[in-house]
Design a protein around this motif. Structure first.
Motif, short mmCIF file in Angstrom:
data_model
loop_
_atom_site.label_atom_id
_atom_site.label_comp_id
_atom_site.label_asym_id
_atom_site.label_seq_id
_atom_site.Cartn_x
_atom_site.Cartn_y
_atom_site.Cartn_z
N ASN A 109 0.83 -1.20 0.00
CA ASN A 109 0.00 0.00 0.00
C ASN A 109 0.87 1.26 0.00
O ASN A 109 1.12 1.87 1.04
N CYS A 110 1.32 1.66 -1.19
CA CYS A 110 2.17 2.85 -1.28
C CYS A 110 1.36 4.13 -1.21
O CYS A 110 1.93 5.22 -1.11
N TRP A 111 0.04 4.05 -1.24
CA TRP A 111 -0.82 5.23 -1.02
C TRP A 111 -0.62 5.74 0.40
O TRP A 111 -0.45 6.94 0.62
N ASP A 112 -0.60 4.81 1.35
CA ASP A 112 -0.47 5.18 2.76
C ASP A 112 0.89 4.82 3.36
O ASP A 112 1.21 5.27 4.46
N GLY A 113 1.65 3.96 2.68
CA GLY A 113 2.92 3.53 3.23
C GLY A 113 2.78 2.40 4.22
O GLY A 113 3.34 2.44 5.32
N GLU A 114 2.03 1.37 3.86
CA GLU A 114 1.78 0.24 4.75
C GLU A 114 2.06 -1.07 4.04
O GLU A 114 2.09 -1.14 2.81
N ASN A 115 2.24 -2.12 4.83
CA ASN A 115 2.46 -3.47 4.31
C ASN A 115 3.59 -3.50 3.29
O ASN A 115 3.44 -3.91 2.14
N HIS A 116 4.77 -3.06 3.75
CA HIS A 116 6.02 -3.09 2.99
C HIS A 116 6.02 -2.12 1.81
O HIS A 116 6.63 -2.41 0.78
N ALA A 117 5.36 -1.01 1.94
CA ALA A 117 5.39 0.00 0.88
C ALA A 117 5.83 1.34 1.47
O ALA A 117 5.62 1.62 2.64
N VAL A 118 6.46 2.14 0.63
CA VAL A 118 6.90 3.48 1.01
C VAL A 118 5.71 4.43 0.93
O VAL A 118 4.89 4.33 0.02
N PRO A 119 5.56 5.38 1.87
CA PRO A 119 4.45 6.33 1.83
C PRO A 119 4.69 7.41 0.77
O PRO A 119 5.29 8.45 1.03
N LEU A 120 4.21 7.17 -0.43
CA LEU A 120 4.58 8.04 -1.54
C LEU A 120 3.87 9.39 -1.52
O LEU A 120 4.39 10.37 -2.06
N TYR A 121 2.70 9.49 -0.92
CA TYR A 121 2.10 10.82 -0.79
C TYR A 121 2.86 11.66 0.23
O TYR A 121 2.99 12.88 0.07
N LYS A 122 3.36 11.04 1.23
CA LYS A 122 4.24 11.74 2.17
C LYS A 122 5.50 12.20 1.44
O LYS A 122 5.99 13.32 1.63
N ALA A 123 6.02 11.35 0.57
CA ALA A 123 7.19 11.71 -0.22
C ALA A 123 6.91 12.92 -1.10
O ALA A 123 7.72 13.84 -1.21
N ILE A 124 5.74 12.92 -1.74
CA ILE A 124 5.38 14.04 -2.61
C ILE A 124 5.22 15.33 -1.81
O ILE A 124 5.64 16.41 -2.26
N ARG A 125 4.63 15.23 -0.63
CA ARG A 125 4.52 16.44 0.21
C ARG A 125 5.89 16.99 0.54
O ARG A 125 6.12 18.20 0.51
N ASP A 126 6.83 16.10 0.88
CA ASP A 126 8.17 16.57 1.19
C ASP A 126 8.83 17.21 -0.03
O ASP A 126 9.56 18.20 0.09
N CYS A 127 8.57 16.65 -1.21
CA CYS A 127 9.11 17.26 -2.44
C CYS A 127 8.53 18.66 -2.63
O CYS A 127 9.26 19.60 -2.99
N ASN A 128 7.24 18.80 -2.40
CA ASN A 128 6.63 20.12 -2.53
C ASN A 128 7.20 21.11 -1.52
O ASN A 128 7.43 22.28 -1.85
#
Length: 657
Positions: A109-128
């Motif tokens: 679940n890379c939408w939220d960063g769960e179950n062995h996935a990176v939190p990609l929306y958090k990543a995008i916020r940090d990029c912004n």
């Protein structure tokens, strides 16, 4: 003191942790700036602090070399592991192949960063946040600022692209919302897929215009974004958008949000393939200008005296393990034990000597499937199902290896017909019972103590043998071994002092040139009425490196369907199988099958194995069923977590969930 990129990434995370800028996921509120502006200002006081934030933006890149966390390894049909309680390896991603994806706690679940996935929306916020504040450091030079902005713009685009691979249409987060934003403003909609493609493509173009052509400081900056990398990601983005899952897929024709906006365009558009072909050509041009290309024997340093057969296998294996070689367009720098190539080898290594029997961390857990084994061509460079000279119907019968087979199979030993007369990539990538296994501590060919084979070792995979099923809970569930995933220069064996496991700092490929060449051939074919000559040229480059003749010649001489390469449909099948072989067990094929919309055809099959409990050749070489894969139409796209839909009622769930 010089610091490598991985060290800088970790340092950047530490800096942000100290200053309190940890941005937590907010269950559907994807782009809200936290109410800690003072600490964000502190993160951009000077160049050093700004650099820390830059590398925090990099830190969200998925761990491409981690078989536990990347769905491409275990989520399809290329690799498998046993699913009994004895297997203490995390098997979350295996669930994708067994029909265990769900909407309450989605796998990967890379939408939220769960179950062995990176939190990609958090990543995008940090990029912004970075892009909004990069002008603040007083001592940041313009040339460096421009490059850093381009790098973070690239990362922002890539994180959106990765989300699109998993979910299709996503919520585009172009700018972070202020804390004062109301509920309605925060309840974002998913953007129609074609608009997502155009948005990400534009970001990549913007980034590519200001990124360097190549990394000049190879000591500290390898792994950072370059112009060829940005253009290669654009090529993969547009090829995905042109593929059947998203181009002309009537299944999604009625998927609309609560405004009535359709999230998918159901109409097929061949021009999308032409656009993808142009993007591939531009990426290849930039990459070759920067010095990238296919890895050939002369590009691989080696000090061993080898015959032509083993030298070719060595070179093919070193595509993954020759550090920062010319084929590695973009490599993952998350090189600690867990995420690097060391972990891959610990889970896939083969017990080829008595020493490994005492090493509990020699895995034999991540192993090739029959689908992977049977995909490799015959020695004539065509599928074994259509080779006029290959006895496909009797491929499971026993056969004794003769002198002419001695560099592939132990002379005088019996194994299945399936293992004879195969192409070089098969023997370089797959280990099997009685197969020769050069390397990993066995390099000496000056002492000819076995039919001129020196001390080269071979796999003994039957029950009770060195690599076979025994009391240990480390065994191959299919009877095959992932030789490709093991560095031949890793010192193990009778006289080695180190445990199994290679150099953890070797970057794992995210994109390599063979991938890009084959993608270009695919796009050219799909954009045309019949395969153009340019498409043949690029697939033949990859085949030539593998020791095979060109497509047209091979099919004309050896195939029962000699005209297959001349038709668009036939050449499409050839390209797809070529990608399956060349990129086998690396991860990309998982996403290929999905974009080709072939999951129902390829992934609803039983998991087969040799009878690993058999002690004799006659008993061992019987196929048995060990598990059942499950794939439904809804599995092409990840479900959005159900709790997110409860918080944000403007989100539309994916089809079938």
């Amino acid at each position: 003191m010089k610091r490598n990129l991985f060290f800088k990434i970790r340092t950047g995370i530490f800096i942000l942790g100290v200053t309190g800028t940890l941005l937590q996921s907010c269950s559907g509120y994807l782009d809200v700036v936290p109410d800690n502006i003072a600490t964000i200002d502190n993160a951009f006081t000077d160049r050093y602090a700004c650099e820390g934030y830059l590398f925090t933006c990099y830190s969200y890149l998925p761990c491409y070399g981690n078989v536990i966390e990347m769905p491409g390894f275990m989520g399809g049909n290329e690799l498998f592991t046993y699913t009994t309680p004895l297997n203490r390896m995390d098997q979350t991603m295996v669930g994708l192949s067994l029909g265990l994806q769900n909407k309450n706690s989605p796998v990967a679940n890379c939408w939220d960063g769960e179950n062995h996935a990176v939190p990609l929306y958090k990543a995008i916020r940090d990029c912004n946040i970075f892009l909004e504040n990069v002008d603040k450091p007083y001592d940041l030079q313009k040339y460096e600022r421009d490059r850093w902005v381009a790098e973070v713009t690239f990362l922002k685009a890539f994180y959106h692209f990765y989300l699109m691979q998993s979910y299709g249409p996503v919520v585009i987060v172009d700018n972070n919302l202020p804390v004062s934003a109301g509920i309605d403003e925060m309840s974002q909609y998913r953007t129609p897929f074609d608009e997502c493609v155009n948005y990400v493509s534009t970001l990549l173009d913007s980034a590519a215009a200001h990124l360097p052509l190549k990394i000049t400081d190879r000591t500290t900056q390898l792994g950072r974004a370059t112009k060829p990398i940005a253009l290669a990601v654009k090529a993969k983005l547009l090829a995905m958008a042109a593929s059947p899952l998203f181009n002309g897929n009537s299944t999604y024709s009625g998927v609309a949000d609560n405004r009535g906006v359709n999230l998918f365009n159901p109409d097929y558009d061949r021009q999308k393939w032409a656009r993808a072909a142009e993007a591939c050509k531009a990426a290849i041009g930039a990459a070759e200008e920067a010095g990238f290309g296919l890895l050939y024997p002369e590009d691989v340093p080696q000090t061993y005296v080898l015959n032509d057969t083993l030298l070719q296998q060595y070179n093919l294996r070193m595509i993954l393990y020759s550090k920062w070689n010319k084929e590695l367009l973009w490599g993952s720098v998350k090189g600690n034990y867990k995420n690097g190539t060391n972990g891959i080898q610990d889970l896939s290594g083969c017990k080829i000597s008595t020493k490994e029997l005492t090493q509990v961390n020699v895995g034999q857990k991540i192993v090739p499937t029959f689908e992977t084994v049977e995909a490799y061509y015959s020695k004539n460079g065509v599928p074994i199902t259509e080779d006029k000279e290959y006895d496909y119907a009797n491929r499971f019968r026993l056969r004794e290896a003769s002198e002419k087979d001695k560099w592939y199979i132990r002379t005088g030993e019996q194994t299945a017909n399936l293992h004879f007369d195969r192409e070089p990539r098969f023997y370089a990538s797959v280990g099997f019972d009685r197969a020769i296994w050069w390397g990993n501590g066995s390099y000496d060919f000056t002492n000819s103590n076995y039919n001129d084979q020196g001390i080269v070792r071979y796999v003994q995979g039957r029950a009770g043998e060195t690599a076979g099923k025994s009391a240990s809970d480390y065994y191959s569930v299919t009877g095959y071994y992932a030789k490709k995933l093991n560095n031949p220069l890793d010192e193990t064996g009778e006289n080695a002092s180190d445990d199994w496991g290679g150099d953890a700092t070797i970057p794992y490929p995210i994109i390599r040139m063979a991938d890009l060449y084959l993608l270009y051939a695919e796009a050219l074919n799909e954009a045309s009425d019949a395969p153009p000559a340019e498409a043949y040229r690029y697939i033949d480059m990859v085949r030539e490196r593998a020791g095979l003749e060109g497509v047209v010649e091979s099919w004309r001489k050896y195939s029962t369907v000699p005209d297959k390469p001349s038709t668009k449909e036939g050449f499409r099948s050839i390209i797809q199988q070529e990608r399956q072989i060349e990129l086998a067990m690396e991860g990309p094929y998982f996403w290929d099958v999905r974009r080709w919309k072939k999951g129902e055809e390829l992934w609803n099959v039983n998991v087969r194995s040799w009878n690993i409990y058999g002690e004799t050749a006659e008993d061992y070489y019987r196929t048995i069923i060990v598990d059942k894969r499950v794939f439904q139409v809804k599995n092409y796209l990840w479900p959005v977590k159900e709790s997110n839909l409860a918080v944000n009622r403007n989100l539309k769930q994916n089809f079938g969930w």
